[in-house]
Design a protein around this motif. Sequence first.
Motif, PDB file in Angstrom:
ATOM      1  N   VAL A  24       0.929  -0.935   0.156  1.00 26.01           N
ATOM      2  CA  VAL A  24      -0.128  -0.090   0.013  1.00 26.01           C
ATOM      3  C   VAL A  24       0.908   1.243   0.001  1.00 26.01           C
ATOM      4  CG1 VAL A  24      -2.010  -0.987   1.179  1.00 26.01           C
ATOM      5  CG2 VAL A  24      -0.170  -0.011   2.581  1.00 26.01           C
ATOM      6  N   GLY A  25       2.219   1.201  -0.137  1.00 29.55           N
ATOM      7  CA  GLY A  25       2.990   2.233  -0.154  1.00 29.55           C
ATOM      8  C   GLY A  25       4.543   1.869  -0.446  1.00 29.55           C
ATOM      9  N   PHE A  26       5.208   2.748  -0.356  1.00 30.04           N
ATOM     10  CA  PHE A  26       6.823   2.896  -0.509  1.00 30.04           C
ATOM     11  C   PHE A  26       7.377   4.063  -0.168  1.00 30.04           C
ATOM     12  CE2 PHE A  26       6.678   4.866  -4.388  1.00 30.04           C
ATOM     13  CZ  PHE A  26       7.840   5.180  -4.863  1.00 30.04           C
ATOM     14  N   ALA A  27       8.739   3.945   0.003  1.00 28.06           N
ATOM     15  CA  ALA A  27       9.678   5.002   0.349  1.00 28.06           C
ATOM     16  C   ALA A  27      10.932   4.548  -0.389  1.00 28.06           C
ATOM     17  CB  ALA A  27       9.830   5.317   1.824  1.00 28.06           C
ATOM     18  N   LEU A  28      11.497   5.733  -1.229  1.00 25.94           N
ATOM     19  CA  LEU A  28      12.598   5.433  -1.848  1.00 25.94           C
ATOM     20  C   LEU A  28      13.756   6.421  -1.500  1.00 25.94           C
ATOM     21  CD1 LEU A  28      13.177   4.239  -5.467  1.00 25.94           C
ATOM     22  CD2 LEU A  28      14.636   6.146  -4.721  1.00 25.94           C
ATOM     23  N   PHE A  29      14.865   6.250  -1.166  1.00 31.42           N
ATOM     24  CA  PHE A  29      15.803   6.907  -0.422  1.00 31.42           C
ATOM     25  C   PHE A  29      17.366   6.472  -0.932  1.00 31.42           C
ATOM     26  CE2 PHE A  29      15.232   3.359   2.166  1.00 31.42           C
ATOM     27  CZ  PHE A  29      16.322   3.022   2.925  1.00 31.42           C
ATOM     28  N   PHE A  30      18.190   7.308  -0.583  1.00 33.32           N
ATOM     29  CA  PHE A  30      19.504   7.166  -0.824  1.00 33.32           C
ATOM     30  C   PHE A  30      20.397   8.324   0.092  1.00 33.32           C
ATOM     31  CE2 PHE A  30      17.847  10.320  -3.866  1.00 33.32           C
ATOM     32  CZ  PHE A  30      18.792  11.405  -3.537  1.00 33.32           C
ATOM     33  N   HIS A  31      21.760   8.245   0.261  1.00 30.35           N
ATOM     34  CA  HIS A  31      22.568   8.685   1.138  1.00 30.35           C
ATOM     35  C   HIS A  31      23.185   9.927   0.368  1.00 30.35           C
ATOM     36  CE1 HIS A  31      22.491   6.397   4.791  1.00 30.35           C
ATOM     37  NE2 HIS A  31      22.478   5.335   3.818  1.00 30.35           N
ATOM     38  N   ASN A  32      23.099  11.018   1.175  1.00 25.40           N
ATOM     39  CA  ASN A  32      23.788  12.318   0.715  1.00 25.40           C
ATOM     40  C   ASN A  32      25.074  12.716   1.775  1.00 25.40           C
ATOM     41  OD1 ASN A  32      22.213  13.317   2.861  1.00 25.40           O
ATOM     42  ND2 ASN A  32      21.015  14.591   1.463  1.00 25.40           N
ATOM     43  N   PHE A  33      25.716  13.574   1.691  1.00 28.05           N
ATOM     44  CA  PHE A  33      26.450  14.007   2.593  1.00 28.05           C
ATOM     45  C   PHE A  33      26.740  15.228   2.751  1.00 28.05           C
ATOM     46  CE2 PHE A  33      30.980  15.147   3.786  1.00 28.05           C
ATOM     47  CZ  PHE A  33      31.136  14.144   4.735  1.00 28.05           C
ATOM     48  N   SER A  34      26.963  15.898   4.022  1.00 28.54           N
ATOM     49  CA  SER A  34      27.092  17.262   4.710  1.00 28.54           C
ATOM     50  C   SER A  34      28.484  17.469   4.826  1.00 28.54           C
ATOM     51  CB  SER A  34      26.209  17.433   5.614  1.00 28.54           C
ATOM     52  OG  SER A  34      26.391  18.630   6.231  1.00 28.54           O
ATOM     53  N   THR A  35      29.206  18.393   4.262  1.00 26.56           N
ATOM     54  CA  THR A  35      30.496  18.783   4.598  1.00 26.56           C
ATOM     55  C   THR A  35      30.503  19.680   5.789  1.00 26.56           C
ATOM     56  OG1 THR A  35      30.192  20.927   3.286  1.00 26.56           O
ATOM     57  CG2 THR A  35      31.172  18.987   2.115  1.00 26.56           C
ATOM     58  N   TRP A  36      29.234  20.344   6.128  1.00 19.25           N
ATOM     59  CA  TRP A  36      29.095  20.880   7.387  1.00 19.25           C
ATOM     60  C   TRP A  36      29.223  20.219   8.623  1.00 19.25           C
ATOM     61  CZ3 TRP A  36      25.457  25.829   6.777  1.00 19.25           C
ATOM     62  CH2 TRP A  36      26.060  26.730   5.610  1.00 19.25           C
ATOM     63  N   THR A  37      28.213  18.970   8.429  1.00 18.36           N
ATOM     64  CA  THR A  37      28.161  18.004   9.600  1.00 18.36           C
ATOM     65  C   THR A  37      29.604  16.977   9.472  1.00 18.36           C
ATOM     66  OG1 THR A  37      26.721  16.583   8.517  1.00 18.36           O
ATOM     67  CG2 THR A  37      25.970  18.410   9.831  1.00 18.36           C
ATOM     68  N   GLY A  38      29.843  16.795   8.464  1.00 20.89           N
ATOM     69  CA  GLY A  38      30.979  15.518   8.109  1.00 20.89           C
ATOM     70  C   GLY A  38      30.673  14.225   8.161  1.00 20.89           C
ATOM     71  N   ARG A  39      29.095  14.310   7.884  1.00 24.26           N
ATOM     72  CA  ARG A  39      28.644  12.997   7.952  1.00 24.26           C
ATOM     73  C   ARG A  39      27.504  12.783   6.964  1.00 24.26           C
ATOM     74  NH1 ARG A  39      26.092  13.604  13.658  1.00 24.26           N
ATOM     75  NH2 ARG A  39      24.817  11.752  13.357  1.00 24.26           N
ATOM     76  N   ARG A  40      27.161  11.658   6.701  1.00 24.38           N
ATOM     77  CA  ARG A  40      26.345  11.353   5.595  1.00 24.38           C
ATOM     78  C   ARG A  40      24.754  11.663   6.141  1.00 24.38           C
ATOM     79  NH1 ARG A  40      25.993   4.847   4.275  1.00 24.38           N
ATOM     80  NH2 ARG A  40      25.718   4.162   6.571  1.00 24.38           N
ATOM     81  N   GLY A  41      23.662  12.071   5.173  1.00 25.49           N
ATOM     82  CA  GLY A  41      22.371  12.093   5.575  1.00 25.49           C
ATOM     83  C   GLY A  41      21.494  11.145   4.535  1.00 25.49           C
ATOM     84  N   LEU A  42      20.191  11.159   5.080  1.00 25.90           N
ATOM     85  CA  LEU A  42      19.497  10.159   4.322  1.00 25.90           C
ATOM     86  C   LEU A  42      18.553  10.955   3.880  1.00 25.90           C
ATOM     87  CD1 LEU A  42      18.206   6.791   5.362  1.00 25.90           C
ATOM     88  CD2 LEU A  42      16.529   8.360   4.817  1.00 25.90           C
ATOM     89  N   TYR A  43      18.348  10.701   2.365  1.00 27.33           N
ATOM     90  CA  TYR A  43      17.523  11.810   1.409  1.00 27.33           C
ATOM     91  C   TYR A  43      16.397  10.815   0.991  1.00 27.33           C
ATOM     92  CZ  TYR A  43      15.525  15.363  -1.474  1.00 27.33           C
ATOM     93  OH  TYR A  43      14.746  16.161  -2.140  1.00 27.33           O
ATOM     94  N   LEU A  44      15.156  11.428   1.394  1.00 27.25           N
ATOM     95  CA  LEU A  44      14.033  10.632   1.013  1.00 27.25           C
ATOM     96  C   LEU A  44      13.419  11.128  -0.454  1.00 27.25           C
ATOM     97  CD1 LEU A  44      11.351   8.775   1.151  1.00 27.25           C
ATOM     98  CD2 LEU A  44      10.419  10.961   2.565  1.00 27.25           C
ATOM     99  N   GLU A  45      13.531  10.316  -1.772  1.00 21.95           N
ATOM    100  CA  GLU A  45      13.243  10.667  -2.906  1.00 21.95           C
ATOM    101  C   GLU A  45      11.879  10.746  -3.160  1.00 21.95           C
ATOM    102  OE1 GLU A  45      13.640  12.309  -6.980  1.00 21.95           O
ATOM    103  OE2 GLU A  45      14.957  12.355  -5.278  1.00 21.95           O
ATOM    104  N   ASP A  46      11.133   9.713  -2.622  1.00 22.09           N
ATOM    105  CA  ASP A  46       9.819   9.382  -2.958  1.00 22.09           C
ATOM    106  C   ASP A  46       9.184   8.763  -1.794  1.00 22.09           C
ATOM    107  OD1 ASP A  46       9.504  10.646  -5.372  1.00 22.09           O
ATOM    108  OD2 ASP A  46       9.656   8.740  -6.293  1.00 22.09           O
ATOM    109  N   LEU A  47       7.974   8.997  -1.398  1.00 22.93           N
ATOM    110  CA  LEU A  47       7.089   8.404  -0.488  1.00 22.93           C
ATOM    111  C   LEU A  47       5.785   8.643  -1.014  1.00 22.93           C
ATOM    112  CD1 LEU A  47       6.545   7.468   2.748  1.00 22.93           C
ATOM    113  CD2 LEU A  47       5.759   9.864   2.971  1.00 22.93           C
ATOM    114  N   TYR A  48       4.883   7.430  -1.023  1.00 25.61           N
ATOM    115  CA  TYR A  48       3.966   7.064  -1.536  1.00 25.61           C
ATOM    116  C   TYR A  48       2.958   6.151  -0.698  1.00 25.61           C
ATOM    117  CZ  TYR A  48       0.061   6.448  -4.740  1.00 25.61           C
ATOM    118  OH  TYR A  48      -1.108   6.201  -5.369  1.00 25.61           O
ATOM    119  N   VAL A  49       1.768   6.620  -0.652  1.00 26.50           N
ATOM    120  CA  VAL A  49       0.775   5.636   0.122  1.00 26.50           C
ATOM    121  C   VAL A  49      -0.445   5.712  -0.853  1.00 26.50           C
ATOM    122  CG1 VAL A  49      -0.771   5.327   1.892  1.00 26.50           C
ATOM    123  CG2 VAL A  49       1.796   6.077   2.523  1.00 26.50           C
TER     124      VAL A  49
END
Length: 159
Positions: A62-87
Motif C-alpha cells: 500500500v506504499g513505498f519510500a525510496l531513499f539514498f544517502h547524501n553527504f554534508s560537509t558542514w556536519t562531516g556525516r552522511r544524511g538520508l534523503y527521501l526521494e519518494d514517499l507514496y501511500v
Amino acid sequence: MILIRPALAGDVPTILHFVRELAAFEREPDAVKATEAMLSGALFGPAPAAEAVVAGRDGDLVGFALFFHNFSTWTGRRGLYLEDLYVTPAARGEGVGTALLRHLARVAVERDCARFEWSVLDWNADAIAFYRAMGAEGLDEWTVQRVAGPALARLAGQE
C-alpha cells in the motif's frame, strides 16, 4: 497491521506503478521515464544508487519510500534523503505514511546520519501539514536548483 520491509526485486513492478501514481498526483503524469529494468538496476544492481522499503497491509502493498544517502560537509556525516514517499489513496490516513517515515528515521539514526531530508511541492498543503506534525522543519531560505536534459549536456560541454 502495517508491515514495513526492504523492497525485493519482485516488488519493482509495484514500485513503478506507485511512482506513476505519484507523478499523476503531482500533476506530471507523463514525466516518468523510468522502466522496471532501470529501477531494478538502481535498487538491486551491482552498484545500487538507492534503496526502497515497502509498506504492506493485509498482504497487499500500500506504499513505498525510496531513499539514498547524501553527504554534508558542514556536519562531516552522511544524511538520508527521501526521494519518494507514496501511500495509495485507499490507505491514506491509516498510519502508513507515519510508519514509513518512522522506519526511515530509525534507519538514519542506526546509520549515524546527521540529517533526514526530503522535498515537498509547495502546493501540497496536506503533505506539508503531515510533515510538520512529524517534526519536520521547512527550509524556506533554500531553493532546489536543477540542470537536466539539453541544459545538462550544454553544461557538460557535450552539446
